[in-house]
Design an enzyme around this catalytic site. Structure first.
Site, PDB file in Angstrom:
ATOM      1  N   ARG A  33     -54.534  47.639  43.962  1.00 25.42           N
ATOM      2  CA  ARG A  33     -55.566  47.656  44.852  1.00 25.42           C
ATOM      3  C   ARG A  33     -55.858  48.764  45.714  1.00 25.42           C
ATOM      4  O   ARG A  33     -57.157  48.847  45.980  1.00 25.42           O
ATOM      5  CB  ARG A  33     -55.532  46.327  45.571  1.00 25.42           C
ATOM      6  CG  ARG A  33     -56.590  46.110  46.776  1.00 25.42           C
ATOM      7  CD  ARG A  33     -56.715  44.741  47.504  1.00 25.42           C
ATOM      8  NE  ARG A  33     -55.595  43.894  47.822  1.00 25.42           N
ATOM      9  CZ  ARG A  33     -54.529  44.190  48.732  1.00 25.42           C
ATOM     10  NH1 ARG A  33     -54.684  45.168  49.446  1.00 25.42           N
ATOM     11  NH2 ARG A  33     -53.458  43.531  48.756  1.00 25.42           N
ATOM     12  N   LYS A  83     -76.113  50.586  37.144  1.00 23.93           N
ATOM     13  CA  LYS A  83     -77.262  50.823  36.568  1.00 23.93           C
ATOM     14  C   LYS A  83     -77.091  52.162  35.949  1.00 23.93           C
ATOM     15  O   LYS A  83     -76.501  51.888  34.842  1.00 23.93           O
ATOM     16  CB  LYS A  83     -78.307  51.095  37.769  1.00 23.93           C
ATOM     17  CG  LYS A  83     -78.393  49.960  38.945  1.00 23.93           C
ATOM     18  CD  LYS A  83     -78.630  48.634  38.226  1.00 23.93           C
ATOM     19  CE  LYS A  83     -78.428  47.501  39.076  1.00 23.93           C
ATOM     20  NZ  LYS A  83     -79.076  47.775  40.476  1.00 23.93           N
ATOM     21  N   ASP A  89     -79.117  55.451  49.418  1.00 23.75           N
ATOM     22  CA  ASP A  89     -79.098  54.707  48.197  1.00 23.75           C
ATOM     23  C   ASP A  89     -79.741  55.518  47.014  1.00 23.75           C
ATOM     24  O   ASP A  89     -81.062  55.578  46.941  1.00 23.75           O
ATOM     25  CB  ASP A  89     -79.581  53.237  48.390  1.00 23.75           C
ATOM     26  CG  ASP A  89     -79.367  52.340  46.923  1.00 23.75           C
ATOM     27  OD1 ASP A  89     -79.171  52.988  46.173  1.00 23.75           O
ATOM     28  OD2 ASP A  89     -79.541  51.347  47.076  1.00 23.75           O
ATOM     29  N   TYR A 113     -83.655  47.724  49.087  1.00 20.52           N
ATOM     30  CA  TYR A 113     -83.086  46.830  47.970  1.00 20.52           C
ATOM     31  C   TYR A 113     -82.963  45.384  48.291  1.00 20.52           C
ATOM     32  O   TYR A 113     -82.051  45.294  49.369  1.00 20.52           O
ATOM     33  CB  TYR A 113     -81.940  47.440  47.252  1.00 20.52           C
ATOM     34  CG  TYR A 113     -81.160  46.465  46.322  1.00 20.52           C
ATOM     35  CD1 TYR A 113     -81.670  46.094  45.161  1.00 20.52           C
ATOM     36  CD2 TYR A 113     -79.853  45.946  46.744  1.00 20.52           C
ATOM     37  CE1 TYR A 113     -81.121  45.197  44.332  1.00 20.52           C
ATOM     38  CE2 TYR A 113     -79.172  44.827  45.869  1.00 20.52           C
ATOM     39  CZ  TYR A 113     -79.799  44.460  44.752  1.00 20.52           C
ATOM     40  OH  TYR A 113     -79.108  43.817  43.980  1.00 20.52           O
TER      41      TYR A 113
HETATM   42  C1  LIG Z   1     -78.871  46.819  41.642  1.00 21.41           C
HETATM   43  C2  LIG Z   1     -78.934  47.917  43.018  1.00 21.41           C
HETATM   44  C3  LIG Z   1     -78.105  47.762  43.913  1.00 21.41           C
HETATM   45  C4  LIG Z   1     -77.005  46.639  43.796  1.00 21.41           C
HETATM   46  O1  LIG Z   1     -75.778  46.678  42.885  1.00 21.41           O
HETATM   47  P1  LIG Z   1     -75.154  45.888  42.177  1.00 21.41           P
HETATM   48  O2  LIG Z   1     -74.255  46.583  41.397  1.00 21.41           O
HETATM   49  O3  LIG Z   1     -76.184  44.786  41.629  1.00 21.41           O
HETATM   50  O4  LIG Z   1     -74.349  44.744  43.382  1.00 21.41           O
HETATM   51  C5  LIG Z   1     -78.374  48.354  45.201  1.00 21.41           C
HETATM   52  N1  LIG Z   1     -79.447  49.098  45.365  1.00 21.41           N
HETATM   53  C6  LIG Z   1     -80.034  49.437  44.310  1.00 21.41           C
HETATM   54  C7  LIG Z   1     -81.564  50.321  44.505  1.00 21.41           C
HETATM   55  C8  LIG Z   1     -80.034  48.781  43.086  1.00 21.41           C
HETATM   56  O5  LIG Z   1     -80.863  48.832  42.090  1.00 21.41           O
END
Ligand SMILES: *Cc1c(COP(=O)(O)O)cnc(C)c1O
Length: 373
Positions: free
Chosen positions: A47, A195, A170, A99
């Site tokens: 961890r 993603k 982000d 988001y």
């Molecule tokens: C999908 C996404 C998130 C969250 O990520 P997860 O892996 O689904 O928890 C945060 N910001 C953006 C822009 C996203 O597309």
């Protein structure tokens, strides 16, 4: 090294004892101690750290030009670690189209501890009006979801520096290949590695990369290790494997999305196309300054109402009707029905994650679907 090379060779600069060219999956949760009680292998308990996570964090740090990275079990837990690291009573400025998962976290989990202003970060002239003595951080997301709005990272970075605020970005839609916010003045870069970094719709993860190791970063590292929302060694292995092709996948995503956007912009059944690469995009000049490619995401407004948009997503055959983005397969979704009744997303909006299929097949598929609306 250029990103294409760094993604493949960062880890090969240190030869492993067994001579593996690719990193093996290290499943052990615990590691031997020596006579002095030390940990000769550099790990104590998985961890806290393990070889696969260390490797993943190292490669993302190199690609984002940061000092260190913390990998998490999802994008949401990565973002949450930032909000948890803030003192109660802190005020955050975030984008009005943040988001939705983060907006939901801030408004529910942090409802009693943080104060918030959600504002339009495409217009930076008014940002300073929202800064108060408790403001500690500005969180930006660019390109944004689902309208592909752009925030000028360098300009917002200057405002943060002048006002002594933490600046987090982000950068999920851009990936570390198309945009490096730390080079433009950000303190923290966040990715949902689910993603583009994962890229194959088969692993969930998140990351935070810091420009410098400071007290705030130490809190985030502590939340990662003691909070424990960490990715498994296998998740890290998959992400490392995917990172090696990221630069080439991004070229394909950008090329396909750009062709699809140009095609749809001229289509009689389409009211609007939101894609940062189109010269009609309102922040096209800023995009050209801060991104090396325009990305694989676009949104379209179909002429008509929600039903017309739903007809399109129900009629396509190659595009998969599903949420998420960044995978090799093209995904399409009627966004308003994902976000629920309070959403401000236009009812006739369709969001498309353009994959790596042949562009001719994608165009033919969407055209046959638009014919029926
Ligand atoms: C999908 C996404 C998130 C969250 O990520 P997860 O892996 O689904 O928890 C945060 N910001 C953006 C822009 C996203 O597309």
């Amino acid at each position: 090294m250029k990103p294409e090379t760094a993604a493949i060779h960062t880890l090969n600069l240190v030869k492993s004892a067994t001579g593996d060219v690719t990193i093996p999956i290290s499943l052990s949760t615990t590691f031997f101690r020596d006579e002095t009680g030390g940990y000769p292998g550099g790990h104590m308990y998985s961890r806290v750290s393990n070889p696969n996570r260390d490797a993943l964090e190292k490669v993302i740090s190199v690609l984002e030009h940061g000092a260190e990275t913390c990998a998490f079990s999802s994008g949401n837990t990565a973002g949450m670690a930032v909000f948890q690291a803030l003192k109660p009573g802190s005020h955050i400025i975030a984008p009005d189209d943040m988001y939705w998962g983060f907006k939901k976290q801030l408004q529910s989990i942090f409802e009693d501890t943080l104060t918030l202003d959600f504002i339009d970060l495409t217009d930076l002239s008014k940002v300073e009006n929202y800064i108060n003595p408790n403001t500690v951080m500005i969180w930006a997301e660019t390109p944004s979801n689902p309208l592909l709005k752009i925030t000028d990272i360098a300009e917002l970075g200057k405002i943060c520096k002048k006002n002594n605020l933490i600046f987090a970005v982000d950068s999920t839609f851009a990936s570390p290949i198309l945009q490096n916010p730390i080079l433009l003045g950000a303190d923290i870069v966040m990715h949902s590695t689910t993603k583009y970094i994962g890229g194959h719709s088969d692993v969930l993860g998140g990351s935070l990369t810091t420009a410098a190791t400071n007290d705030f970063w130490a809190k985030i590292r502590n939340i990662q290790q003691i909070g424990g929302a960490v990715p498994s060694p296998f998740d890290c292995f998959l992400l490392l494997r995917s990172l090696k092709t990221l630069a080439y996948r991004m070229k394909g995503h950008c090329e396909n999305a750009s062709k699809l956007a140009q095609h749809l912009e001229k289509h009689p059944k389409i009211e609007a196309v939101y894609y940062p690469g189109l010269s009609s995009h309102p922040q096209h000049e800023i995009v050209k300054k801060q991104m090396s490619g325009f990305g694989g995401m676009l949104s379209i407004l179909v002429k008509g109402d929600a039903q017309n948009a739903r007809n399109v997503v129900n009629t396509v055959k190659i595009f998969a009707q599903a949420t998420s983005l960044g995978g090799v397969e093209s995904l399409i979704e009627h966004r308003a029905s994902v976000e629920g009744p309070e959403t401000k997303t236009p009812q006739n909006l369709i969001r498309i994650s353009v994959g790596l299929e042949h562009i001719d097949d994608l165009i033919a598929d969407i055209d046959q679907a638009l014919n029926v609306v």
